[in-house]
Design an enzyme around this catalytic site. Sequence first.
Site, PDB file in Angstrom:
ATOM      1  N   ASP A  88       0.864  -1.166   0.000  1.00 21.02           N
ATOM      2  CA  ASP A  88       0.000   0.000   0.000  1.00 21.02           C
ATOM      3  C   ASP A  88       0.913   1.231   0.000  1.00 21.02           C
ATOM      4  O   ASP A  88       2.132   1.101   0.171  1.00 21.02           O
ATOM      5  CB  ASP A  88      -0.894  -0.042   1.246  1.00 21.02           C
ATOM      6  CG  ASP A  88      -1.703   1.216   1.427  1.00 21.02           C
ATOM      7  OD1 ASP A  88      -2.353   1.648   0.457  1.00 21.02           O
ATOM      8  OD2 ASP A  88      -1.675   1.784   2.541  1.00 21.02           O
TER       9      ASP A  88
ATOM     10  N   ASP B 193      -0.116   5.192   1.172  1.00 25.14           N
ATOM     11  CA  ASP B 193      -0.306   6.122   2.285  1.00 25.14           C
ATOM     12  C   ASP B 193      -0.366   5.381   3.616  1.00 25.14           C
ATOM     13  O   ASP B 193      -1.166   4.468   3.804  1.00 25.14           O
ATOM     14  CB  ASP B 193      -1.599   6.922   2.086  1.00 25.14           C
ATOM     15  CG  ASP B 193      -1.479   7.903   0.936  1.00 25.14           C
ATOM     16  OD1 ASP B 193      -0.551   8.718   0.950  1.00 25.14           O
ATOM     17  OD2 ASP B 193      -2.307   7.842   0.011  1.00 25.14           O
TER      18      ASP B 193
END
Length: 229
Positions: free
Chosen positions: A23, A25
């Site tokens: 991922d 953020d």
Amino acid sequence: MSLPAAQPSHSQQSLTVRAVLFDMDGTLVDSTAIVEQVWLEFAERYRLDYNEILRTSHGVQAGDTIRRYAPEGADVVALTAELGEMERNRTDGIIALPGAETLLKALPDDAIALVTSADRVLADIRMQAAGLTMPTTAVTAEAVTRGKPHPEGYLKAAELLGAEPADVVVFEDAPAGIAAARAAGMRTVVVGDAGGALEPGMWRIPNYSAVTVKAVKDIDGGHLITLTL
């Protein structure tokens, strides 16, 4: 060829995989201040519960959050575009998580992928602002029809890398992303303390500063990647 299960090594754990998915953020990039600022402005404009929005928006595509909370009759497409532009124009304070740059450089590029709820433009901006190289394979918001917590993005990334879900590990920080990785049948490393309780096939690290990598070619020409957490 089956891969060995994770084995303890003193206080550490090691796991061997063929592909590693990240991922963005909160996992590779710390953009918390900007994300929270944008959602605060959205909440104040429509007199919405800011804390509730934060609780459910992390790791989710912005359009899905806006669709969920915007008042009836609001132009969701226009609002999504507006908030996206706000995020793209704000980069102050964006940094990489400790050890993220070293880890990305140590991994084979053809065995890693970014899977993010951000669109490609925003992903490029934030990775660059954090001083991180974008993996060649990236599954961004516009590349899927269903965002996290649906597993589509992670399954698509594994397919692009030629790896079976059981041979993949995902690094995630948000409940929605963790749920997506688990639904995809992938082992999951939770980065930070916001991901809830751990289940079998899950690990937790504060950041990447203690993570080490050993990558070798297997007889099929793919990679066997051993991560020590």
